[in-house]
Design a protein around this motif. Structure first.
Motif, PDB file in Angstrom:
ATOM      1  N   ALA A 144      43.300 -13.197  18.930  1.00 14.54           N
ATOM      2  CA  ALA A 144      43.513 -14.444  18.184  1.00 14.54           C
ATOM      3  C   ALA A 144      43.208 -14.233  16.703  1.00 14.54           C
ATOM      4  O   ALA A 144      43.945 -14.726  15.831  1.00 14.54           O
ATOM      5  CB  ALA A 144      42.638 -15.555  18.764  1.00 14.54           C
ATOM      6  N   ILE A 145      42.143 -13.501  16.406  1.00 17.35           N
ATOM      7  CA  ILE A 145      41.804 -13.227  15.005  1.00 17.35           C
ATOM      8  C   ILE A 145      42.921 -12.406  14.348  1.00 17.35           C
ATOM      9  O   ILE A 145      43.294 -12.642  13.187  1.00 17.35           O
ATOM     10  CB  ILE A 145      40.444 -12.498  14.916  1.00 17.35           C
ATOM     11  N   ALA A 146      43.474 -11.462  15.093  1.00 17.64           N
ATOM     12  CA  ALA A 146      44.571 -10.652  14.545  1.00 17.64           C
ATOM     13  C   ALA A 146      45.780 -11.523  14.217  1.00 17.64           C
ATOM     14  O   ALA A 146      46.442 -11.329  13.189  1.00 17.64           O
ATOM     15  CB  ALA A 146      44.949  -9.557  15.540  1.00 17.64           C
ATOM     16  N   GLN A 147      46.063 -12.484  15.100  1.00 15.71           N
ATOM     17  CA  GLN A 147      47.179 -13.383  14.823  1.00 15.71           C
ATOM     18  C   GLN A 147      46.906 -14.249  13.604  1.00 15.71           C
ATOM     19  O   GLN A 147      47.809 -14.576  12.839  1.00 15.71           O
ATOM     20  CB  GLN A 147      47.433 -14.275  16.051  1.00 15.71           C
ATOM     21  N   ALA A 148      45.630 -14.628  13.436  1.00 12.43           N
ATOM     22  CA  ALA A 148      45.264 -15.519  12.328  1.00 12.43           C
ATOM     23  C   ALA A 148      45.221 -14.795  10.996  1.00 12.43           C
ATOM     24  O   ALA A 148      45.513 -15.388   9.955  1.00 12.43           O
ATOM     25  CB  ALA A 148      43.904 -16.163  12.616  1.00 12.43           C
ATOM     26  N   THR A 149      44.855 -13.520  11.004  1.00 12.09           N
ATOM     27  CA  THR A 149      44.588 -12.827   9.743  1.00 12.09           C
ATOM     28  C   THR A 149      45.481 -11.620   9.495  1.00 12.09           C
ATOM     29  O   THR A 149      45.516 -11.109   8.379  1.00 12.09           O
ATOM     30  CB  THR A 149      43.133 -12.318   9.718  1.00 12.09           C
ATOM     31  N   GLY A 150      46.108 -11.131  10.540  1.00 13.43           N
ATOM     32  CA  GLY A 150      46.844  -9.877  10.407  1.00 13.43           C
ATOM     33  C   GLY A 150      45.948  -8.662  10.450  1.00 13.43           C
ATOM     34  O   GLY A 150      46.401  -7.538  10.228  1.00 13.43           O
ATOM     35  N   LYS A 151      44.688  -8.861  10.727  1.00 19.79           N
ATOM     36  CA  LYS A 151      43.720  -7.763  10.755  1.00 19.79           C
ATOM     37  C   LYS A 151      43.199  -7.554  12.170  1.00 19.79           C
ATOM     38  O   LYS A 151      42.832  -8.511  12.848  1.00 19.79           O
ATOM     39  CB  LYS A 151      42.528  -8.070   9.838  1.00 19.79           C
ATOM     40  N   ARG A 152      43.141  -6.301  12.585  1.00 17.80           N
ATOM     41  CA  ARG A 152      42.621  -5.967  13.909  1.00 17.80           C
ATOM     42  C   ARG A 152      41.133  -5.658  13.824  1.00 17.80           C
ATOM     43  O   ARG A 152      40.711  -4.802  13.059  1.00 17.80           O
ATOM     44  CB  ARG A 152      43.356  -4.742  14.465  1.00 17.80           C
ATOM     45  N   MET A 153      40.383  -6.359  14.644  1.00 26.71           N
ATOM     46  CA  MET A 153      38.936  -6.127  14.705  1.00 26.71           C
ATOM     47  C   MET A 153      38.663  -5.200  15.877  1.00 26.71           C
ATOM     48  O   MET A 153      39.056  -5.489  17.008  1.00 26.71           O
ATOM     49  CB  MET A 153      38.188  -7.453  14.917  1.00 26.71           C
ATOM     50  N   ARG A 154      37.969  -4.122  15.616  1.00 26.28           N
ATOM     51  CA  ARG A 154      37.681  -3.166  16.691  1.00 26.28           C
ATOM     52  C   ARG A 154      36.190  -2.921  16.845  1.00 26.28           C
ATOM     53  O   ARG A 154      35.777  -1.957  17.476  1.00 26.28           O
ATOM     54  CB  ARG A 154      38.435  -1.846  16.453  1.00 26.28           C
ATOM     55  N   GLU A 155      35.396  -3.808  16.249  1.00 25.37           N
ATOM     56  CA  GLU A 155      33.958  -3.720  16.431  1.00 25.37           C
ATOM     57  C   GLU A 155      33.441  -5.109  16.796  1.00 25.37           C
ATOM     58  O   GLU A 155      33.758  -6.096  16.131  1.00 25.37           O
ATOM     59  CB  GLU A 155      33.270  -3.211  15.155  1.00 25.37           C
ATOM     60  N   VAL A 156      32.668  -5.143  17.878  1.00 26.22           N
ATOM     61  CA  VAL A 156      32.122  -6.408  18.388  1.00 26.22           C
ATOM     62  C   VAL A 156      30.609  -6.385  18.195  1.00 26.22           C
ATOM     63  O   VAL A 156      29.976  -5.361  18.481  1.00 26.22           O
ATOM     64  CB  VAL A 156      32.471  -6.559  19.885  1.00 26.22           C
ATOM     65  N   PRO A 157      29.998  -7.491  17.711  1.00 26.16           N
ATOM     66  CA  PRO A 157      30.607  -8.803  17.509  1.00 26.16           C
ATOM     67  C   PRO A 157      31.456  -8.865  16.235  1.00 26.16           C
ATOM     68  O   PRO A 157      31.188  -8.177  15.266  1.00 26.16           O
ATOM     69  CB  PRO A 157      29.399  -9.732  17.411  1.00 26.16           C
ATOM     70  N   MET A 158      32.448  -9.750  16.306  1.00 21.33           N
ATOM     71  CA  MET A 158      33.333  -9.974  15.171  1.00 21.33           C
ATOM     72  C   MET A 158      32.734 -11.113  14.354  1.00 21.33           C
ATOM     73  O   MET A 158      33.268 -12.211  14.273  1.00 21.33           O
ATOM     74  CB  MET A 158      34.737 -10.314  15.705  1.00 21.33           C
TER      75      MET A 158
END
Lengths: 769, 86
Positions: free
Chosen positions: A738-752
């Motif tokens: 969902a964050i990727a759809q919102a920002t165009g950025k892929r998060m690969r470290e949790v927590p985001m």
């Protein structure tokens, strides 16, 4: 709610008030710290301030001289239990020698918070004062706090005798045998799983994507800290009162650690204020028992919240590398992963859970997963709902989301195209039985949430699927028919999430009586036969099998009694709808209540029993949908809408299933966005309170929408599949997508968290939608 | 005829053979049969007359730790990792 294939039930599927509800909402229910055994005194534990230190000496003389101090225990008081590989205990992956050393350090403190001594005193204040008078001489060593760093050459080594186990499939690591060569390592175990031809699978792919992920350790966040009271009687019998996820496990592990017969211990279960996997194994019970043995009084140890964070164990932090291939038509051809899971200070991370679940929602013919269980100077990890699976799902499900973007395919249609079904081979080689993967994907696709558009700046929608295998286990029950027709049910599973009621409902269904006519209770280890852990999403499953079997026993006895009354052959007496009747004379009919009133005349009490170790476990699938909004100024992620779709097989009490779904999703949202253990460079935890360890509140989580899918498990008399763990598998990935759809950025470290999101937006310029 | 599937870690003992036809009976019989053909496999799977800790057999999709579990005429036997749930 969607329902498929389900028979008509009269009790199952209804929502009766839980039998223990009044006690719990009025505060009458007794939890671990509510028990005050007459004459009990207070126990307290001294913990290492260092993450890695050799214990040169412990001087307890000043502490022992303090008035009111009754007993002191150090590692020297713990019986020797071998941690060698060939002498492991019988219980799954538990190495009793390692478990003993986790309860009380021997020659080394292996994490900040590791118990090094314990005191029993007349009051909690005196016990705390006494701890301050214990002099421990430490040789401080360098800690290693990350799994990859712990595998690197030259890393500090926690256990000089540790042997990497690769010989068989997978075992919790242990010490090498005396005649084996020395090779220092922090890798307790490693393994490889593979099916098909991986190289060929990637050759068939048109698109190959690979990434590295890191998931930080998260705490289970249970409300009730561990508490145990132990009384070592003058007859040598030990009684323990505690809350846990399995009092039989506490009994057996305590017996193993203290090297005393199982038959000399009784464990009395108390209500449990949450566990989520963290209360499966013993931590403080053997220590309380030794203190009681020394002073002859009941000793109660109750952990503080800081103790719980510092010492009991969160879930594992994990490094996940994943590589996947897909054709231009959207067919997955290959998947590969390398998993490095931190075990904490003792072997036994949930790396197997990640390895066996991560690719399982999909039909991928060529797979390879390599796993490593690695020691670091952190608390020994404990289980947390579907242990290991969320980290694996994060990697696979976000790569799939990237495939969908590249191919221009709808994320749920892509998953449906590749969905696992009956007969699909898993990475273990085992063929899937009847599962509800496709049904959960279809239910998500057809849900109100997915069909509703999402619009507005900085907003996005993510979906993710998940799998969890669930566990079987053993269950023992007895059931008695009282004179007024009430049926008492004594079972051995500590009640988490309303399992008393789900057992009672399944018994009521089998007997054809209302759920309220069954009175369930949880018996102690002397009152009911062995019952395995309340874990692995096993309780509704195995207790349902036991309830069905005990109902058969009761019915057989009722039929015999009726035959006696009617001078008929028992074969001519039938039972249905809560009554016995005579086949040859339908006018002769007696309800269970009417029969109950005649027990003394017909042969005395009726008591049924069942002891089961069932097969037929049904695996669970889930799909989650998350809508988020990202604040581009602060990086804060707000969850706008969230839906969880789960295949429950058969929802015995739909309200409890929904509770599991909402609770698991909320925990997953917290893990995805905020929760993380933060250590300083010396390996000390900096956020050991709920103020600094940020769990979501009701203000952070929207109402969680639930869709229960029912694809009955053919291996269970009522079709049950576990639901307690699958619910936390998809959230990390759903929110990342969902964050990727919102920002165009892929998060690969949790927590985001906000910092990481902001950093990702700043990197190479943001592209918020 | 039932089939036993050899896990990756044990294929060094079977010359990389991953599927072996075996006889019906029980799990112990299957392992003994594998041992006759591939010496060393028994020790890898059995310890103190039981399946090693952490090892389970999946027989037709049902996981079991019992060496006495029945193997039918068309059974599939896999040796899998025990998973600890939460």
């Amino acid at each position: 709610m969607t329902t498929t294939e389900r028979p008509r039930y009269s009790v199952i599927g209804t929502r009766p008030i839980r039998h223990d509800g009044i006690d719990k909402v009025t505060g009458r229910a007794l939890y671990g710290n509510d028990i005050d055994v007459p004459g009990h005194i207070s126990g307290a534990i001294l913990r290492s301030p260092y993450a890695h230190a050799r214990i040169k000496s412990i001087d307890t003389s000043r502490s022992a001289a303090l008035p009111g101090v009754r007993a002191i225990v150090t590692g020297k008081d713990m019986p020797y239990v071998s941690p060698k590989l060939h002498e492991q205990g019988e219980g799954s992956l538990v190495n009793l020698g390692m478990l003993s050393r986790n309860c009380m350090a021997q020659d080394k403190a292996l994490f900040a918070g590791h118990a090094v001594a314990a005191v029993a005193a007349d009051s909690a204040i005196i016990a705390d004062q006494a701890l301050k008078l214990i002099d421990v001489d430490y040789e401080v060593l360098s800690p290693v706090m990350d799994g990859l760093e712990a595998m690197a050459p030259g890393a500090p080594v926690l256990m000089e005798d540790l042997k990497t186990n690769t010989a068989s499939l997978f075992r919790g690591g242990g010490f090498k045998k005396d005649d084996e060569p020395n090779f220092e390592t922090n890798v307790a175990s490693s393994f490889v799983l593979e099916i098909g031809d991986l190289a060929n699978g990637f050759e068939l792919a048109d698109i190959v994507i690979e990434h590295d992920y890191h998931v930080g350790e998260a705490h289970q966040g249970y409300i009730e800290p561990q508490s145990a009271t132990a009384l070592w009687g003058p007859d040598g019998h030990l009684t323990i009162w505690c809350s846990s996820q399995g009092h039989f496990s506490i009994r057996d592990l305590t017996a193993g650690i203290l090297q005393i017969p199982v038959g000399s211990i009784k464990v009395v279960p108390l209500e449990i204020g949450g566990g989520f996997g963290a209360k499966l194994f013993t931590t403080i019970e053997p220590v309380a028992a030794l203190l009681s043995m020394k002073c002859g009084k009941p000793v109660k140890i109750t952990l503080s919240r800081a103790d719980v964070f510092d010492a009991v164990g969160p879930t594992s932090a994990a490094h996940v590398h994943v590589k996947m291939g897909v054709t231009n038509e959207g067919r997955l051809t290959a998947g590969e992963s390398r998993l490095v899971f931190e075990a904490g200070a003792f072997p036994g991370s949930p790396v197997i859970g990640a390895a066996t679940c991560m690719f399982t929602p999909y039909d991928i013919p060529n797979l390879r997963v390599e796993g490593f269980d690695v020691l670091v100077n952190k608390p020994k990890v404990t289980a947390y709902r579907a242990p290991g699976a969320p980290a694996g799902a994060l990697a696979v499900e976000t790569v799939i989301d990237e495939f969908c973007e590249r191919l221009g395919m709808d994320p749920l249609e892509f998953r449906l195209l590749n969905a696992a079904k009956e007969g699909t081979r898993r990475v273990t080689g085992v063929a899937s039985p009847r599962i509800g993967c496709i049904e959960t994907l279809e239910a998500a696709r057809d849900s109100d949430h997915y069909r509703a558009p999402i619009s507005g700046p900085h907003r996005g929608r993510g979906v993710a699927a998940g799998f969890w295998g669930n566990a079987p286990g053993q269950a023992s029950v007895t059931a008695s028919i009282l004179a007024d027709g009430t049926v008492t049910l004594v079972e051995g599973s500590p009640d988490i999430g309303g399992t008393r009621t789900t057992a009672a409902m399944q018994l009521a269904e089998a007997l054809g009586i209302p759920a309220e006519q069954v009175r369930p209770s949880v018996g102690d280890t002397d009152a009911v036969g062995f019952t395995s852990l309340t874990g692995g999403s096993s309780v509704a499953f195995k207790q349902g099998v036991a309830a069905n079997e005990v109902a058969k026993d009761l019915i057989a006895q009722l039929r015999a009694r009726a035959a006696k009354m009617w001078t008929a052959n028992p074969e001519d007496v039938v039972y249905g709808d809560g009554a016995v009747s005579l086949k040859s004379d339908p006018g002769k009919r007696l309800t269970l209540k009417q029969m109950a009133a005649r027990l003394n005349e017909t042969g005395g009490p009726i008591v049924g029993r069942a002891a089961v170790s069932p097969g037929g476990v049904g695996a669970s699938h889930a799909v989650h949908i998350a809508d988020v909004e990202v604040d581009p100024e602060t990086g804060k992620v707000t969850v706008l809408r969230y839906t969880t779709v789960v295949d429950a097989g058969t929802a015995i009490h739909p309200g409890y299933v929904e509770g599991q779904m909402q609770g698991g999703a909320s925990q997953g949202i917290g893990w995805a966005l905020n929760e993380e253990f933060v250590y300083n460079s010396e390996g000390q935890l900096l956020n050991s309170s709920f103020l600094d360890y940020r769990m979501p509140t009701t203000l952070d989580v929207p109402p969680i929408e639930t869709v229960i899918v029912e694809v009955p498990n053919p291996g269970h008399p009522f079709g049950v599949r576990g639901v307690g763990e699958i619910v936390i598998v998809p959230p990390l990935a759903a929110i990342a997508n969902a964050i990727a759809q919102a920002t165009g950025k892929r998060m690969r470290e949790v927590p985001m968290n906000a910092r990481r999101v902001l950093e990702s937006l700043s990197a190479n310029g943001s592209s918020p939608k | 005829m039932p089939a036993a599937f050899i896990p990756t870690a044990l294929r060094r003992l079977t010359g990389n053979v991953h599927r072996v036809d075996v006889s019906p009976g029980n799990l112990l019989g299957v392992i003994e049969e594998l041992e006759r053909r591939f010496p060393g496999i028994r020790e890898a799977l059995i310890e103190d007359d039981r399946l090693r800790p952490g090892v389970l057999a999946s027989i037709d999709g049902d996981e079991t730790g019992s060496l006495f579990a029945s193997i039918g005429d068309a059974s599939e036997v896999h040796f899998v990792l025990a998973i600890s749930g939460g």
